[in-house]
Design a protein around this motif. Structure first.
Motif, PDB file in Angstrom:
ATOM      1  N   CYS A 121       0.853  -1.194   0.000  1.00  0.00           N
ATOM      2  CA  CYS A 121       0.000   0.000   0.000  1.00  0.00           C
ATOM      3  C   CYS A 121       0.889   1.244   0.000  1.00  0.00           C
ATOM      4  O   CYS A 121       1.989   1.219  -0.532  1.00  0.00           O
ATOM      5  N   MET A 122       0.418   2.357   0.563  1.00  0.00           N
ATOM      6  CA  MET A 122       1.232   3.574   0.613  1.00  0.00           C
ATOM      7  C   MET A 122       2.557   3.292   1.298  1.00  0.00           C
ATOM      8  O   MET A 122       3.607   3.790   0.880  1.00  0.00           O
ATOM      9  N   ILE A 123       2.528   2.516   2.358  1.00  0.00           N
ATOM     10  CA  ILE A 123       3.764   2.067   2.991  1.00  0.00           C
ATOM     11  C   ILE A 123       4.267   0.894   2.168  1.00  0.00           C
ATOM     12  O   ILE A 123       3.900  -0.257   2.396  1.00  0.00           O
ATOM     13  N   ASP A 124       5.098   1.211   1.167  1.00  0.00           N
ATOM     14  CA  ASP A 124       5.463   0.222   0.156  1.00  0.00           C
ATOM     15  C   ASP A 124       6.843  -0.395   0.385  1.00  0.00           C
ATOM     16  O   ASP A 124       7.457  -0.916  -0.554  1.00  0.00           O
ATOM     17  N   ARG A 125       7.314  -0.310   1.605  1.00  0.00           N
ATOM     18  CA  ARG A 125       8.560  -0.967   1.983  1.00  0.00           C
ATOM     19  C   ARG A 125       8.313  -1.777   3.250  1.00  0.00           C
ATOM     20  O   ARG A 125       7.274  -1.630   3.892  1.00  0.00           O
ATOM     21  N   THR A 141      14.757   4.918   8.459  1.00  0.00           N
ATOM     22  CA  THR A 141      15.334   5.125   9.785  1.00  0.00           C
ATOM     23  C   THR A 141      14.317   5.859  10.655  1.00  0.00           C
ATOM     24  O   THR A 141      13.298   6.353  10.157  1.00  0.00           O
ATOM     25  N   ARG A 142      14.580   5.954  11.938  1.00  0.00           N
ATOM     26  CA  ARG A 142      13.577   6.502  12.860  1.00  0.00           C
ATOM     27  C   ARG A 142      13.192   7.936  12.486  1.00  0.00           C
ATOM     28  O   ARG A 142      14.019   8.751  12.107  1.00  0.00           O
ATOM     29  N   TRP A 143      11.904   8.200  12.554  1.00  0.00           N
ATOM     30  CA  TRP A 143      11.301   9.499  12.263  1.00  0.00           C
ATOM     31  C   TRP A 143      11.588   9.983  10.843  1.00  0.00           C
ATOM     32  O   TRP A 143      11.726  11.177  10.597  1.00  0.00           O
ATOM     33  N   SER A 144      11.681   9.031   9.936  1.00  0.00           N
ATOM     34  CA  SER A 144      11.920   9.381   8.539  1.00  0.00           C
ATOM     35  C   SER A 144      11.059   8.514   7.636  1.00  0.00           C
ATOM     36  O   SER A 144      10.754   7.357   7.953  1.00  0.00           O
ATOM     37  N   TYR A 145      10.674   9.061   6.497  1.00  0.00           N
ATOM     38  CA  TYR A 145       9.926   8.376   5.452  1.00  0.00           C
ATOM     39  C   TYR A 145       8.699   7.676   6.052  1.00  0.00           C
ATOM     40  O   TYR A 145       7.882   8.307   6.699  1.00  0.00           O
ATOM     41  N   HIS A 146       8.567   6.367   5.863  1.00  0.00           N
ATOM     42  CA  HIS A 146       7.385   5.683   6.387  1.00  0.00           C
ATOM     43  C   HIS A 146       7.499   5.377   7.873  1.00  0.00           C
ATOM     44  O   HIS A 146       6.505   4.978   8.500  1.00  0.00           O
ATOM     45  N   ASN A 147       8.663   5.540   8.440  1.00  0.00           N
ATOM     46  CA  ASN A 147       8.896   5.215   9.850  1.00  0.00           C
ATOM     47  C   ASN A 147       8.767   6.467  10.717  1.00  0.00           C
ATOM     48  O   ASN A 147       9.731   6.941  11.297  1.00  0.00           O
ATOM     49  N   GLY A 148       7.551   6.996  10.778  1.00  0.00           N
ATOM     50  CA  GLY A 148       7.317   8.182  11.602  1.00  0.00           C
ATOM     51  C   GLY A 148       7.583   9.484  10.899  1.00  0.00           C
ATOM     52  O   GLY A 148       7.662  10.531  11.556  1.00  0.00           O
ATOM     53  N   GLY A 179      12.694  15.855   4.392  1.00  0.00           N
ATOM     54  CA  GLY A 179      13.172  14.478   4.410  1.00  0.00           C
ATOM     55  C   GLY A 179      14.501  14.301   3.704  1.00  0.00           C
ATOM     56  O   GLY A 179      14.757  14.913   2.661  1.00  0.00           O
ATOM     57  N   LYS A 180      15.343  13.436   4.256  1.00  0.00           N
ATOM     58  CA  LYS A 180      16.707  13.291   3.746  1.00  0.00           C
ATOM     59  C   LYS A 180      16.739  12.780   2.311  1.00  0.00           C
ATOM     60  O   LYS A 180      17.682  13.085   1.572  1.00  0.00           O
ATOM     61  N   GLN A 181      15.734  12.010   1.887  1.00  0.00           N
ATOM     62  CA  GLN A 181      15.657  11.563   0.501  1.00  0.00           C
ATOM     63  C   GLN A 181      14.365  12.026  -0.166  1.00  0.00           C
ATOM     64  O   GLN A 181      13.945  11.466  -1.178  1.00  0.00           O
ATOM     65  N   ALA A 182      13.731  13.064   0.383  1.00  0.00           N
ATOM     66  CA  ALA A 182      12.455  13.534  -0.137  1.00  0.00           C
ATOM     67  C   ALA A 182      12.630  14.220  -1.486  1.00  0.00           C
ATOM     68  O   ALA A 182      13.532  15.055  -1.656  1.00  0.00           O
ATOM     69  N   ARG A 183      11.803  13.855  -2.445  1.00  0.00           N
ATOM     70  CA  ARG A 183      11.772  14.544  -3.732  1.00  0.00           C
ATOM     71  C   ARG A 183      11.065  15.884  -3.577  1.00  0.00           C
ATOM     72  O   ARG A 183      10.102  16.006  -2.819  1.00  0.00           O
ATOM     73  N   LYS A 184      11.544  16.871  -4.322  1.00  0.00           N
ATOM     74  CA  LYS A 184      10.881  18.164  -4.339  1.00  0.00           C
ATOM     75  C   LYS A 184       9.794  18.154  -5.418  1.00  0.00           C
ATOM     76  O   LYS A 184       9.785  17.332  -6.316  1.00  0.00           O
ATOM     77  N   GLU A 190       8.250  15.698  -0.572  1.00  0.00           N
ATOM     78  CA  GLU A 190       7.481  14.466  -0.441  1.00  0.00           C
ATOM     79  C   GLU A 190       7.139  14.192   1.021  1.00  0.00           C
ATOM     80  O   GLU A 190       6.014  13.795   1.347  1.00  0.00           O
ATOM     81  N   TYR A 191       8.116  14.397   1.903  1.00  0.00           N
ATOM     82  CA  TYR A 191       7.893  14.129   3.323  1.00  0.00           C
ATOM     83  C   TYR A 191       8.902  14.913   4.144  1.00  0.00           C
ATOM     84  O   TYR A 191       9.882  15.462   3.621  1.00  0.00           O
ATOM     85  N   TYR A 192       8.655  15.004   5.453  1.00  0.00           N
ATOM     86  CA  TYR A 192       9.535  15.675   6.402  1.00  0.00           C
ATOM     87  C   TYR A 192      10.004  14.670   7.449  1.00  0.00           C
ATOM     88  O   TYR A 192       9.312  13.695   7.743  1.00  0.00           O
ATOM     89  N   ASP A 193      11.167  14.942   8.023  1.00  0.00           N
ATOM     90  CA  ASP A 193      11.756  14.064   9.024  1.00  0.00           C
ATOM     91  C   ASP A 193      11.742  14.703  10.407  1.00  0.00           C
ATOM     92  O   ASP A 193      11.571  15.917  10.558  1.00  0.00           O
TER      93      ASP A 193
END
Length: 560
Positions: A270-274, A451-458, A510-515, A499-502
């Motif tokens: 689903c949206m959490i695709d990892r 990693t913690r508080w990043s992407y799908h992990n919070g 987010g460290k790997q967030a797309r603009k 895309e997301y914030y950490d």
């Protein structure tokens, strides 16, 4: 790049009809709010399951009062919603920029707009699959265009993805079910030959090679949104769309070894695709499944083929609503009951039916759970409860009326009580809390992106703003949405629509967030338009079905 992006605005169709179908969403509870005045009428969607399960097709009734007719008014030069002019609403300065960014993401196929790419980030060195049109990602874009009176792109998208559904789908030597919808597709443009072709991904190219369970559900939900917005029932009633719905639902309603009405799923579907430990019966999929069933029930023709599905859907909805409201729901009292559960109970009289060990309750939950408030937990399966909060599943539970009115109120109470944890400085946490240390290594497989508080992990995802706003309007709490939108407006344009914030508070891009992430842009626009004109909510909200019995209170299992 292999797609064609339209730089200009789209032409407004002058052939829209005024909507004459009644809205199935009960706005009467908002009438005590001074700024909202929408009358409720009974519609086909609003019938109870006992009315539709065993009766003929019948007529659709009532008037769709309060819904803005897309044919009226002119869109402003900067592309702000036509409804702004109707309501003398002064748009925020970033609204115009958002519309321009959304239109830059448009993909054309043989001269017609077909969707929006996931991200329009020219600064990124790796395109990966962000240049594709994702079914789930396009939903907020589609809603934005529908609310702005531009339904043609949505119609093209629905029809083209329906054609893709009919393609043969294989991962290695294994063939997927006929009803599976693609996760995404890409438009390939041959400039020399002047030919456009489509390439679809059903999971065979995805990370982890997992087929998207949610794509088909989103397609059904979007089909209903299109129908509600335009008043055009002919599309949903075509043999192609009817067959498409039946194929999707055939994957979910087939009989097997399941003892639960919920859907068993793999991680990353689903949206959490990892890999994030959502395998089993994730709340996001169950809520979308419930909503798709209800949407399909309202659009399924009562012919020879459809009647059988109507009965199956009605039966499943009754079982699913009871199961979710009984076993996935957690509030202070239920937490206390689980804390005192007996274990190893045998026979049908068992209260601790899943044999959950009380010592498995995480420490953070005792402080997190307020006295007033509650939510649907992430997962329930034998001897396992995932007590994490997942935003999308809980918001969809409200919109689909999987949550009872009391549960919907409790979810909003939780958000207000735990604002810093769930909203912070950028709405909205996709899940809470983050997993870390040894648990992170075991659950994610040491995933460097989660990693913690990043992407799908919070991580904090701006796209969820539209779902939060819709839930706030439905529950009569628009002030929560307004406060969240104010927070987002301080950062989104300045940060380039990430895309997301950490971070715990969502403070850092987010460290790997797309603009220029398209659904971050569209999610903001949809939230603004719904808050400005709450009647738009009828596209994506379903009123509670009175035939579904409310959750039954279970006695606590403890030692006296």
């Amino acid at each position: 790049m292999d797609f064609v992006v339209g730089a200009g605005g789209m032409r407004r169709s002058a052939s829209h009809t005024s909507l004459s179908e009644s809205d199935d969403f009960d706005l009467s509870r908002l009438l005590n709010k001074p700024r909202i005045n929408v009358e409720r009428q009974r519609s086909f969607d609003d019938r109870s399951l006992s009315d539709v399960s065993y009766s003929g097709h019948g007529g659709r009734g009532g008037a769709f009062d309060g819904m803005y007719s897309p044919g009226g008014g002119l869109r402003s030069l900067v592309g702000t919603p036509a409804s702004s002019a109707l309501h003398s609403f002064e748009p925020h300065p970033i609204v115009g920029d958002a519309w321009e960014a959304l239109r830059r993401s448009l993909v054309f196929f043989r001269g017609q707009p077909l969707g929006t790419i996931a991200a329009f980030d020219h600064a990124s060195e790796e395109v990966l699959n962000y240049d594709q049109v994702f079914v789930r990602d396009f939903v907020p874009s589609a809603l934005a265009f529908l609310m702005n009176g531009e339904p043609e792109i949505v119609k093209h998208f629905l029809l083209k993805t329906l054609l893709l559904q009919g393609w043969e789908k294989k991962v290695d030597r294994f063939k997927l079910g006929e009803g599976a919808m693609p996760a995404s597709f890409k438009v390939l443009h041959d400039s020399k030959k002047g030919v456009d072709t489509l390439h679809a991904d059903f999971g065979e190219s995805a990370i982890g090679r997992v087929a998207p369970v949610d794509s088909g559900f989103w397609w059904i939900i979007l089909l209903r949104a299109y129908t509600k917005s335009t008043g055009d029932y002919t599309l949903a009633e075509t043999p192609e769309c009817q067959k498409g719905m039946r194929l999707i639902l055939s994957l979910c309603l087939s009989e097997g070894f399941d003892t639960f009405p919920t859907l068993l799923c793999a991680d990353g579907c689903c949206m959490i695709d990892r890999r994030m430990g959502v395998y089993g019966y994730p709340i996001e999929i169950q809520a979308l499944f419930f909503m798709a069933l209800r949407c399909a029930l309202s659009m399924m023709k009562r012919d020879n083929e459809g009647e059988e599905f109507v009965e199956k859907i009605a039966t499943r909805l009754h079982a699913l609503s009871y199961h979710m409201r009984s076993y996935f729901w957690l509030d202070f009292q239920q937490l206390n009951d689980i804390y005192r559960y007996k274990t190893e109970e045998y026979s049908h009289t068992a209260v601790n039916k899943f044999n959950v060990i009380p010592d498995s309750i995480p420490d953070w939950l005792f402080d997190f759970m307020p006295c007033q408030g509650g939510f649907f937990i992430g997962n329930v399966s034998p001897a396992r409860m995932d007590f994490r909060w997942f935003a999308l599943g809980n918001m969809i539970a409200i919109l689909s009326s999987l949550a009872t009115p009391e549960q919907s109120t409790a979810i909003m109470d939780l958000i207000e009580e735990r604002w810093e944890e769930l909203i912070g400085e950028m709405p909205l946490k996709i899940c809470y809390p983050a997993i870390e240390n040894h648990e992170w290594r075991i659950v994610t497989g040491c995933d460097p992106k989660n990693t913690r508080w990043s992407y799908h992990n919070g991580g904090s995802w701006p796209v969820l703003l539209w779902l939060l706003t819709a839930a706030c309007i439905k529950t009569g709490r628009p002030q929560i949405a307004r406060r969240a939108i104010d927070l987002a407006e301080r950062r989104l344009l300045k940060d380039g629509w990430p895309e997301y914030y950490d971070g715990k508070l969502g403070r850092y891009v987010g460290k790997q967030a797309r603009k220029f992430q398209t659904w971050s842009i569209a999610g903001y626009l949809v939230a603004k338009m719904m808050l400005e004109d709450p009647s738009h909510l009828g596209m994506i909200s379903l009123e509670e079905d009175k035939a579904m019995k409310p959750v039954l209170k279970r006695s606590a299992s403890w030692t006296n």
